[in-house]
Structure formats: C-alpha cells, structure tokens
Design a protein around this motif. Structure first.
Motif, PDB file in Angstrom:
ATOM      1  N   HIS A  93       1.705   4.594   0.701  1.00 36.69           N
ATOM      2  CA  HIS A  93       1.233   5.600   1.643  1.00 36.69           C
ATOM      3  C   HIS A  93       1.425   7.002   1.079  1.00 36.69           C
ATOM      4  CE1 HIS A  93       1.931   7.962   5.522  1.00 36.69           C
ATOM      5  NE2 HIS A  93       0.695   7.509   5.648  1.00 36.69           N
ATOM      6  N   PHE A 152       1.393  -0.272   4.892  1.00 29.36           N
ATOM      7  CA  PHE A 152       1.447   1.089   4.363  1.00 29.36           C
ATOM      8  C   PHE A 152       2.918   1.510   4.344  1.00 29.36           C
ATOM      9  CE2 PHE A 152      -2.865   0.930   5.991  1.00 29.36           C
ATOM     10  CZ  PHE A 152      -3.600   1.753   5.155  1.00 29.36           C
ATOM     11  N   ILE A 206       0.851  -1.190   0.000  1.00 33.08           N
ATOM     12  CA  ILE A 206       0.000   0.000   0.000  1.00 33.08           C
ATOM     13  C   ILE A 206       0.889   1.242   0.000  1.00 33.08           C
ATOM     14  CG2 ILE A 206      -1.864   1.213   1.190  1.00 33.08           C
ATOM     15  CD1 ILE A 206      -2.259  -1.587   2.716  1.00 33.08           C
ATOM     16  N   GLU A 217      -8.922   7.653   2.546  1.00 34.69           N
ATOM     17  CA  GLU A 217      -9.319   7.829   3.945  1.00 34.69           C
ATOM     18  C   GLU A 217     -10.349   8.943   4.085  1.00 34.69           C
ATOM     19  OE1 GLU A 217      -7.555   9.335   8.279  1.00 34.69           O
ATOM     20  OE2 GLU A 217      -6.152   8.682   6.715  1.00 34.69           O
ATOM     21  N   GLU A 269      -2.705   5.067  -1.678  1.00 33.97           N
ATOM     22  CA  GLU A 269      -3.473   5.547  -0.526  1.00 33.97           C
ATOM     23  C   GLU A 269      -3.557   7.071  -0.538  1.00 33.97           C
ATOM     24  OE1 GLU A 269      -3.771   7.005   3.742  1.00 33.97           O
ATOM     25  OE2 GLU A 269      -2.092   7.233   2.337  1.00 33.97           O
ATOM     26  N   TYR A 321      -7.084   3.374  -1.863  1.00 32.79           N
ATOM     27  CA  TYR A 321      -7.240   3.199  -0.412  1.00 32.79           C
ATOM     28  C   TYR A 321      -7.470   4.585   0.208  1.00 32.79           C
ATOM     29  CZ  TYR A 321      -6.300   0.010   3.603  1.00 32.79           C
ATOM     30  OH  TYR A 321      -6.393  -0.795   4.719  1.00 32.79           O
TER      31      TYR A 321
END
Length: 369
Positions: free
Chosen positions: A47, A350, A45, A176, A74, A174
């Motif tokens: 980050h 991440f 992932i 948030e 992400e 991904y």
C-alpha cells in the motif's frame, strides 16, 4: 543504508525519464531470469509502497516493498496542473510534503470541494510537474520513522511503472484512478481527453493489457482500482485489464453517483458491476465492523456476496502499529493476518508493511508443510 537507497532510486528515476515516453526496457538479461508472479496464495499488495518504513508513494518506498517480497506495488494516480500523471494520495500536498516550507508557493493555498467536503490546502492540481519536483516527501504520521523526510521527490506514473518493470522478478502494479471527478473538473488536456483516457493510455504505452491470469497479464500484472464506479465502467471500454471496485465505509457517498457504499454493495449492484470488475477492495471495517470497544463484531456477508459472483476481495489497510489493531489481535499483526486470510478468506491484502505479510505467509506455509 539510507544513502544507498537514495542513489539507487535516483538511478531508476533517471532511467524512467530517459525513456522519453517509449516503452520501458528491463535491464539487460533481466527478462530471462525473472521469477514469475506468485499466484498460489493471496496477494501481498504494498500500500503506497513500504510506507510503514519510508514516505509513501516514493521511489524508495516502492523499491523497499519489492525487496521485501510484495507481489504488487500500489499507487494513487493524481494529475498536475499541466496534465502530467503523478503518484500521490491526497488532492492536497500539505500532509506528506514540505510544501509549507516553500515561500514561493504561499499564495497557492485555497479551499475547494473534494468528494462532498470543503478542503483547504495546497492542491496538487494547482502545481506544474516542474514545481512538484522541487518538493520533498515526508511521513504522514509522526509516530513513524522520520529520518527520510525531506529527501525523496514526488514521482510520475511513468517512473512508478519503470520501478516495477525493472525489478529482478515480475512485480505487479495496482494503480488507482484517484478522485476522477475532481481531477476532470480542475485539469484540462489540450486534446480534449479525460483523466481516465490518460491513465489507460499510460498503461498501454508500457504494454499492460490482457484479462486476469492470461499470459499477457502474467507477464505484466496490473489491477486498475477506483472508488468511482462510473470511471471503472468507462475504463472497461478502453482496456481489458482487470479492475477492482474500491469500497469505503457504508455511510460514505461515492464521488460520482452520490449513492452510499451501502447502496452500491447490494446484490443488485454487485450483479451489475461484476460485468466490469474482477474484484472489490473494501475497507476492512466495512467487512468486519468493530464495536465501540474496538473489538471485532460479526462479519458482514460482503465477502460471501463477492465470492458468490466470482469476484476477488482485497481489503485495506493492514498496519502493524497497535493503534490500528483491534483488541482481539492482542497487539499482534500476525494474528490479524491469520484472521483475515484463514477465517474471512480474502484473496489479497493492502498492507503498509509488506515484509511482515511476506514473513507471515512464509511462516504459515512452512508450518503447514
């Protein structure tokens, strides 16, 4: 090389803007040739993109991460004064943009409460999208490469999605739901909708949906993440896309329930949350707390508790620099990856350096074979 990245990123952003709200269309011929998402090993992932190399949450950082083999890119999704969703981590612009150099915005600096603390700076919710687009990104930390500072603009949630959809292989996203309590306090939409409504509506507009590992999900993989459990529960009523409950230091209070993360990672609370999420995303020091000498202590039982309930565990954040590595790893990020993947047994990581994680996973796979 940097100029090439800028040109390609600009072209993708134009493509994203040209969509005008319609579902993005991958490049001609790309769909038939796309390599599927790998699901045979823990997820890589990226980050905030490949932000160990390039300014975080920029188009070039995400494109670099895809090139380097990330399974998912992400992003933190914030909101502007005029209700647009953008990719940005902080609620203030100070640390990762050149906002301080823009004299026209000098009067915007103020102090507000963000997640139980008073924060002073230029708040993203005080700027329109057009104003944000005049700013340029910079690296958060001075010890990282600075040559790309002042080049890349802030991108929208739509532009971020288009980068993933137009990759030559299937790349997951991904995103948030970032500081939803703060955003809902300071941004109001004319239709009366909440931030979470707008967030999910954007995903649906591009065809994201489907439970984890179903055919629709594998075609357009997504994990929806948040530190706010009530936002995840609310989102569960809007979409069946998989959700991940982020976990901070055990002493920190959640922004929405005023409970510590120690309280809401109890057996009872995980039993409750497992009906709404497919996994947890804990800070790695919450899983394996370090000693005062920066050595690894005995791991907590958080991973075992999650796995016993069928939940995935995706810890954050893995960084190559020695200042982020515990002494046990002897300045070797591969040793850290080995510990977390093979000793702790997590399901995804991440990382600020997706190329390093990809190389480690490929190297260890070849070694086993």
């Amino acid at each position: 090389m940097a100029s090439l990245w800028i040109v390609v990123a600009a072209a993708l952003l134009v493509l994203g803007c040209a969509c005008g709200g319609a579902t993005a269309r991958p490049l001609v011929g790309a769909a038939a040739a796309k390599q599927p998402l790998q699901t045979s090993r823990p997820f890589n992932i990226a980050h905030r993109g490949s932000n160990g190399e390039l300014p975080e949450e920029t188009a070039v950082a995400y494109m670099r991460a895809i090139e380097e083999g990330a399974d998912f890119i992400e992003a933190d999704i914030a909101a502007t004064k005029d209700g647009h969703l953008v990719c940005f981590h902080d609620m203030t612009l100070d640390d990762t943009t050149d906002v301080a150099d823009h004299k026209e915005f000098t009067g915007r600096r103020r102090t507000l409460e963000v997640q139980w603390a008073n924060v002073t700076g230029f708040f993203i919710t005080d700027f329109t999208l057009a104003e944000l687009k005049t700013l340029r990104a910079k690296q958060r930390w001075s010890f990282r490469e600075q040559s790309h500072n002042g080049i890349s603009p802030i991108i929208t949630f739509d532009e971020f999605i288009n980068i993933a959809l137009n990759a030559k292989r299937v790349v997951g996203i991904y995103p948030e739901m970032k500081s939803p309590v703060f955003v809902n306090q300071h941004v109001k939409w004319a239709d009366g909708k909440k931030y979470e409504d707008k967030f999910i509506a954007t995903l649906k507009k591009y065809g994201y949906g489907g439970k984890y590992m179903t055919k629709p999900w594998l075609q357009k993989p997504v994990f929806i993440q948040s530190f706010a459990p009530t936002s995840l529960i609310y989102a569960a009523g809007l979409t069946d896309s998989p959700k991940v409950f982020l976990v901070d230091d055990v002493t920190v209070r959640t922004e929405d329930t005023d409970q510590s993360y120690d309280e809401i990672t109890s057996d009872e609370y995980l039993d409750y949350m497992k009906d709404y999420v497919v996994g947890i995303g804990p800070w790695k020091d919450t899983v394996v707390p370090p000693t005062k000498g920066n050595r690894l202590a005995t791991p907590t039982d958080l991973v075992a508790m999650a796995h016993a309930r069928g939940l995935q565990v995706h810890p954050y954040t893995y960084r190559n620099e020695n200042r982020f590595l515990h002494y046990n790893f002897r300045q070797d990020p591969y040793a850290e990856y080995d510990y977390w993947l093979n000793n702790v047994g997590v399901d995804g990581l991440f990382t600020d350096f997706p190329a390093s994680l990809r190389r480690f996973q490929e190297w260890t796979t070849k070694t086993r074979n």
